[in-house]
Design a protein around this motif. Structure first.
Motif, PDB file in Angstrom:
ATOM      1  N   ILE A   1      -0.002 -10.984 -22.304  1.00 53.57           N
ATOM      2  CA  ILE A   1      -0.087 -12.033 -22.950  1.00 53.57           C
ATOM      3  C   ILE A   1      -0.562 -12.929 -22.665  1.00 53.57           C
ATOM      4  CG2 ILE A   1      -1.118 -12.634 -25.537  1.00 53.57           C
ATOM      5  CD1 ILE A   1      -1.344  -9.333 -26.046  1.00 53.57           C
TER       6      ILE A   1
ATOM      7  N   LYS B   1      -3.455  -4.678 -27.973  1.00 58.39           N
ATOM      8  CA  LYS B   1      -2.036  -5.253 -28.698  1.00 58.39           C
ATOM      9  C   LYS B   1      -3.251  -4.773 -30.510  1.00 58.39           C
ATOM     10  CE  LYS B   1       1.155  -7.357 -30.410  1.00 58.39           C
ATOM     11  NZ  LYS B   1       2.717  -6.818 -30.242  1.00 58.39           N
ATOM     12  N   SER B   2      -3.829  -5.284 -30.859  1.00 57.64           N
ATOM     13  CA  SER B   2      -4.019  -5.179 -32.480  1.00 57.64           C
ATOM     14  C   SER B   2      -4.432  -3.687 -32.479  1.00 57.64           C
ATOM     15  CB  SER B   2      -5.177  -6.187 -32.729  1.00 57.64           C
ATOM     16  OG  SER B   2      -6.543  -5.896 -32.103  1.00 57.64           O
TER      17      SER B   2
ATOM     18  N   GLN C   1      -1.529 -16.533 -21.290  1.00 55.89           N
ATOM     19  CA  GLN C   1      -1.681 -17.717 -22.284  1.00 55.89           C
ATOM     20  C   GLN C   1      -1.060 -18.978 -21.502  1.00 55.89           C
ATOM     21  OE1 GLN C   1       0.748 -18.342 -25.650  1.00 55.89           O
ATOM     22  NE2 GLN C   1      -1.136 -18.189 -26.881  1.00 55.89           N
TER      23      GLN C   1
ATOM     24  N   TYR D   1      -7.290 -11.836 -20.936  1.00 56.86           N
ATOM     25  CA  TYR D   1      -6.583 -12.649 -22.266  1.00 56.86           C
ATOM     26  C   TYR D   1      -7.276 -10.631 -24.358  1.00 56.86           C
ATOM     27  CZ  TYR D   1      -5.056 -15.082 -26.117  1.00 56.86           C
ATOM     28  OH  TYR D   1      -4.536 -15.813 -27.620  1.00 56.86           O
ATOM     29  N   ARG D   2      -8.458 -11.489 -23.500  1.00 58.57           N
ATOM     30  CA  ARG D   2      -8.960 -10.502 -24.729  1.00 58.57           C
ATOM     31  C   ARG D   2      -8.802  -9.170 -24.718  1.00 58.57           C
ATOM     32  NH1 ARG D   2     -15.062 -13.996 -24.868  1.00 58.57           N
ATOM     33  NH2 ARG D   2     -14.229 -15.412 -25.624  1.00 58.57           N
TER      34      ARG D   2
ATOM     35  N   SER E   1       3.753  -2.071 -26.842  1.00 57.59           N
ATOM     36  CA  SER E   1       3.619  -2.860 -27.785  1.00 57.59           C
ATOM     37  C   SER E   1       4.119  -4.384 -26.391  1.00 57.59           C
ATOM     38  CB  SER E   1       3.920  -3.232 -28.856  1.00 57.59           C
ATOM     39  OG  SER E   1       3.576  -4.240 -29.550  1.00 57.59           O
TER      40      SER E   1
ATOM     41  N   ASN F   1      -8.050 -18.281 -28.882  1.00 52.12           N
ATOM     42  CA  ASN F   1      -9.284 -17.178 -29.495  1.00 52.12           C
ATOM     43  C   ASN F   1     -10.139 -17.847 -30.060  1.00 52.12           C
ATOM     44  OD1 ASN F   1      -6.959 -14.807 -29.598  1.00 52.12           O
ATOM     45  ND2 ASN F   1      -5.738 -15.658 -30.377  1.00 52.12           N
TER      46      ASN F   1
ATOM     47  N   ASN G   1      -6.368 -23.157 -29.060  1.00 46.78           N
ATOM     48  CA  ASN G   1      -6.786 -21.662 -29.279  1.00 46.78           C
ATOM     49  C   ASN G   1      -7.279 -21.392 -29.217  1.00 46.78           C
ATOM     50  OD1 ASN G   1      -6.758 -19.664 -31.019  1.00 46.78           O
ATOM     51  ND2 ASN G   1      -7.066 -21.110 -32.997  1.00 46.78           N
TER      52      ASN G   1
ATOM     53  N   THR H   1      -5.398  -8.754 -26.346  1.00 42.12           N
ATOM     54  CA  THR H   1      -4.966  -8.530 -27.364  1.00 42.12           C
ATOM     55  C   THR H   1      -6.034  -7.797 -28.130  1.00 42.12           C
ATOM     56  OG1 THR H   1      -7.449 -10.186 -27.150  1.00 42.12           O
ATOM     57  CG2 THR H   1      -4.944 -11.214 -27.232  1.00 42.12           C
ATOM     58  N   LYS H   2      -6.838  -7.405 -27.879  1.00 43.67           N
ATOM     59  CA  LYS H   2      -7.552  -6.072 -28.042  1.00 43.67           C
ATOM     60  C   LYS H   2      -6.751  -5.250 -28.142  1.00 43.67           C
ATOM     61  CE  LYS H   2     -12.014  -3.316 -28.725  1.00 43.67           C
ATOM     62  NZ  LYS H   2     -12.803  -2.726 -28.124  1.00 43.67           N
TER      63      LYS H   2
ATOM     64  N   ASP I   1       3.070  -8.231 -24.687  1.00 45.90           N
ATOM     65  CA  ASP I   1       3.321  -9.621 -25.310  1.00 45.90           C
ATOM     66  C   ASP I   1       3.622 -10.315 -24.184  1.00 45.90           C
ATOM     67  OD1 ASP I   1       2.657  -8.927 -28.149  1.00 45.90           O
ATOM     68  OD2 ASP I   1       4.576  -8.488 -28.622  1.00 45.90           O
TER      69      ASP I   1
END
Length: 917
Positions: free
Chosen positions: A554, A627-628, A558, A620-621, A547, A572, A570, A624-625, A551
């Motif tokens: 990401i 990650k979540s 970013q 990036y997408r 994780s 997102n 943003n 983040t996917k 970070d």
């Protein structure tokens, strides 16, 4: 008082409803909007008219005298949309269920039957209302015959009414003269035209003045305007033909008895059969029209609750050598208590204990259509007693629903253990029949196979849905609050599969899928149960470190995206991202929506090759996917033994592939390195290693076999690099001179062909022009002509048979090919091409799973099959058994199917999943 007859033009009103309402489909994939609209129109009319008789006329799908006359002169009529055509027999079924009189006669159109019956009814002194969307029927209007023309809209149905006087007022001609108006102006609905240069306004003026086309023709020399004068002479034959075509018969030779069409009241139509059909078609808004509520099957009369072990023993003795259906009812929490009634008859709990070992409420058992037993855990009847009785039964067949969950319940205390006696286990496994899996094979496009759907489709019984039974309550809640109702539901869980079984098996036999069901899908359910029971170890600390790495990745992306954009925003937010990409940076292919620019994956994929910022946004997408969904999401699935247990879904995909949920371990992004790294958090237990075997290009090998293309088969037989070989052929360069770019492009074409890729799709994948992509595909098919021939034949067969078929006879219904929508049909053609290939590959991996699982147990190894990810199997192998496991994987995976090319696998070993892949 005169009797009243309502006549309905069946095809016309169906057509109106079909085009007036958005498409509707029920759970079985049936199009239903025309039927739904027809019923609404019909009942609106009937509530207004309150008739004594009702009849619906349909055209017969056979040439009528009008068809023949017209075909001789001009050609065929416009064909009916397939989605509408499919609803005609469904509409007739609904009318029959309501007891509505239907008339049709080969060689005659519905118009002629309506005209004939209306004429007879008027002579009998009746008042007649004819319901049709066809204005040709205005010629039938009289003082006693009313023509009603409905217009279906989202807001409701509006109706225009015409007696003879209304026709005269609206059109300036009498109903009979209306025929001559149609003869002059023609009828676009039938694709015939009358006299060129004469529109509706001129036609009405001329007919009003002269009375008929014959009189108009006699006075052609003085008719104005001059063009009409000239054309009435030149196109006189057309006008005569059009008048014949437009004239509705009133003396068709149809046998008809008014008493057969009699109804005492509208409520006569609200029959039980009609109610059940409305429910099947999911016409929920129509159900409240029925005064008589559903005479739903009352299973409570068949239930016997068994509370003594003596009675239970007797029942299990009775079921020897019978087909039985069973359902073990799981207790969600591990609490148990005895149910008793208090002095007021209310159910309650006493002797409540939280440390009981009992994990079942009981067993629902059916072996005849006249009785359902609920054997309750109480008075010495234990959970293990029920498990052992099911295990020990000599019943011929063990029928259930969701066999995987039932097997897991049976296995909880080692009752069903292949390690104990493998041969006995296999024999026992062969007794099982799963109603849900059978339903899935018969119709694999639905996605869900609940008990009420199986009851309706295969047992002819309507039962409430699970939600209607329980609402928001759990099974535990229901057993506490309303025990009788809870027992009623679980009684259905054995009764419905028992009642549906014969129809399910007959259908599988008829569709040639019984062997697939018995030899693949049923054993696989047991394999999946075993895999879910095992789970896979997840290192929580490694997950935390992963994780943190995400970070960092990401944040790095970013920062780079902000630099390329020239400002922070943003990422997102689709709205903010759209402004940056398509306004500030002025990227092409902008697509505006109501909320801003579209930044969907299909839009961005087409830009990533030329614009680094887009490539980074997509990455990036992904991160983040990850990650979540995984870095954070997987924590919630770690159990006390540090294992994660996914659920494999056997009845979801239309092609036969498995899916995985809660958590989804089959969809981990592995195209980027950080995606692959998630596999490092999964590791083997002490003294064990992971062995991962992946089929090499299985779908291309299946394509080689099915297409019988010699070049592709030869490349595999000689062990050539298949993508380099394809590049050599497609780009016309020697094998040894193929560049890495050419090989990459050929690889995209190879795999794209399997999925019916278009030049547009390939151009997006490779970042090339559509022209170049089209040239690649053209060259490919020139080099592999039998592949082109095979794929074309897949489409043709699917159009003819209405389904695609795998090597193992798995069917995939092809309703998309019958759509009136071009894009849907195009999608259907791609599915028709790839379903036999993808479905066959899915069948092979399933067979391999069964063979590998069974061989491990047969040889009494301690290694276990843990996961399947599409073409890949993962085994947790005991280190001392490593070579034996590798041998099993090679022999069983390669031997899963006999193709014209060898099935090859790539096998890796490691302590964690990453190292083993």
């Amino acid at each position: 008082m005169s009797k009243k007859l309502v006549l309905i033009d069946g095809h016309s009103i169906l057509n109106r409803a079909y085009y007036g309402l958005p498409d509707l489909t029920n759970a079985q994939g049936l199009h239903t909007n025309a039927v739904y609209g027809f019923i609404n129109i019909m009942f609106k009319i009937l509530e207004e008219e309150k008739p004594d008789y009702i009849t619906v006329a349909f055209d017969v799908h056979a040439p009528t005298f009008r068809h023949k006359m017209f075909e001789e002169y001009k050609g065929n009529r416009k064909s009916m949309d397939e989605e509408l055509r499919q609803q005609v027999p469904l509409m007739k079924k609904m009318l029959t269920a309501m007891g509505v009189k239907i008339i049709e006669l080969a060689g005659y159109e519905a118009d002629d039957l309506l005209g004939t019956i209306a004429n007879r009814a008027e002579k009998e002194g009746m008042n007649v209302s004819i319901i049709s969307g066809d204005r040709d029927l205005l010629q039938l209007a009289t003082d006693k015959v009313l023509i009603r023309i409905p217009k279906t809209k989202r807001t409701g149905t509006e109706i225009e009414n015409y007696f003879a006087s209304d026709v005269k007022e609206a059109y300036g001609v009498t109903p009979k003269e209306f025929i001559d108006v149609k003869a002059l102006q023609g009828d676009s609905s039938d694709n015939f035209s009358g006299v060129p240069g004469i529109g509706e306004k001129t036609a009405k003026t001329l007919v009003a003045e002269y009375g008929s086309i014959e009189k108009i023709h006699e006075n052609a020399a003085i008719i104005k305007p001059p063009r009409a004068s000239k054309n009435i002479v030149e196109y006189w034959e057309d006008a005569v033909l059009c008048k014949k075509l437009a004239t509705i018969l009133t003396d068709a030779p149809i046998e008809y008895n008014f008493e057969d069409a009699k109804i005492d009241s509208i409520s006569d139509l609200y029959t039980q059969d009609a109610y059940l059909l409305c429910k099947e078609l999911e016409f929920k808004n129509l159900l409240n029209r029925f005064d008589a509520k559903e005479e739903s099957f009352n299973i409570s009369e068949l239930i016997e609750v068994v509370e003594t072990i003596e009675k239970a023993d007797k029942i299990f003795e009775e079921i020897k050598d019978k087909n039985i259906a069973f359902y073990l009812v799981k207790r969600e929490n591990n609490s148990v208590g005895q149910f008793n009634q208090d002095s007021n008859g209310q159910l309650g709990l006493f002797d409540f204990s939280t440390d009981s070992k009992e994990d079942l409420f009981g067993l629902s058992l059916t072996y005849s259509k006249d009785k359902v037993y609920f054997i309750e855990v109480c008075n010495g009847i234990t959970s293990d007693y029920l498990r052992n009785k099911i295990k020990e039964t000599t019943a011929n067949k063990l029928i259930t629903r969701d066999v995987k969950s039932q097997v897991k319940l049976l296995e909880q205390t080692g009752v069903l253990n292949p390690a104990e006696d493998f041969e006995k286990y296999v024999a026992y496994r062969s007794k099982f029949v799963d109603a849900s899996i059978a339903s899935y094979l018969i119709n694999p496009t639905i996605g869900e196979y609940p008990l009420d759907d199986i009851a309706k489709s295969f047992a002819g019984i309507m039962i409430p849905t699970q939600k209607e039974f329980f609402g928001k309550e759990t099974i535990d809640d229901m057993f506490s609050s309303n025990k009788n109702k809870a027992i009623e539901y679980v009684a259905y869980e054995s009764y419905i599969p028992f009642m549906a079984n014969d129809n399910l098996i007959a259908r599988l036999q008829n569709d040639n899928m019984l062997e697939l069901f018995e030899k693949v899908e049923m054993p696989l359910a047991f394999v999946l149960a075993s895999m879910e029971k095992e789970g896979i170890i997840l290192d929580a600390q490694a997950l935390k470190e992963y994780s943190s790495n995400l970070d960092e990745g990401i944040l790095k992306l970013q920062k780079s995206i902000y630099e390329k954009a020239g400002e922070e925003f943003n990422i997102n937010s689709p709205k903010q991202l759209g402004v940056i990409l398509f306004e500030k940076l002025a990227l092409p292919n902008a697509k505006k929506t109501k909320t801003g620019y579209s930044t969907s994956a299909d839009i961005l994929d087409g830009l990533k090759a030329q614009y680094p910022i887009v490539s980074e946004i997509l990455e990036y997408r992904q991160l983040t996917k990850l990650k979540s969904t995984y870095a954070d999401g997987l924590r919630n699935y770690i159990e006390e033994d540090n294992r994660v247990r996914t659920t494999f879904n056997q009845t979801v995909t239309a092609t036969g592939r498995l899916s995985s949920t809660e958590p989804n371990l089959q969809n981990i992004p592995i195209r980027i390195e950080l995606g692959k790294q998630i596999r490092k958090v999964f590791h083997a237990k002490e003294g064990y290693v992971f062995v991962d075997s992946d089929y090499s290009q299985i779908e291309l090998r299946v394509l080689a076999h099915l297409s019988e293309d010699e070049k592709l088969i030869d490349a595999y037989k000689h062990g050539k690099d298949i993508h380099r070989s394809t590049a050599s052929l497609v780009f016309g360069v020697p094998f040894d001179e193929v560049t890495s770019l050419q090989r990459r492009n050929a690889k995209a074409v190879n795999f794209g062909i399997v999925y019916g890729i278009s030049s547009f799709g390939l151009s997006k994948d490779l970042g090339i022009s559509r022209k170049d992509a089209s040239e690649y595909i053209k060259n490919y098919f020139e080099q592999y002509p039998k592949i082109k021939k095979y794929l074309d034949s897949c489409i043709e067969r699917a159009k003819e048979k209405k389904y695609a078929l795998t090597m193992f006879n798995r069917r995939r219904p092809m309703v998309e090919l019958e759509s009136s929508n071009f894009m849907t049909r195009q999608f259907g053609e791609r599915v028709a091409m790839n379903s036999p290939i993808q479905g066959t590959a899915a069948d092979i991996i399933k067979i391999a799973m069964i063979r590998v699982h069974d061989r491990i147990f047969k040889e009494k190894l301690e290694s276990r099959l843990l996961l399947q990810v599409h073409d890949e199997l993962l085994i947790e192998a005991k280190e001392s058994e490593l070579e034996e496991v590798k041998k099993i994987l090679k022999e069983e995976m390669q031997g899963a199917a006999q193709l014209s090319v060898d099935l090859e696998i790539d096998t890796q070993v490691g302590k964690n999943w990453y190292d083993a892949h």
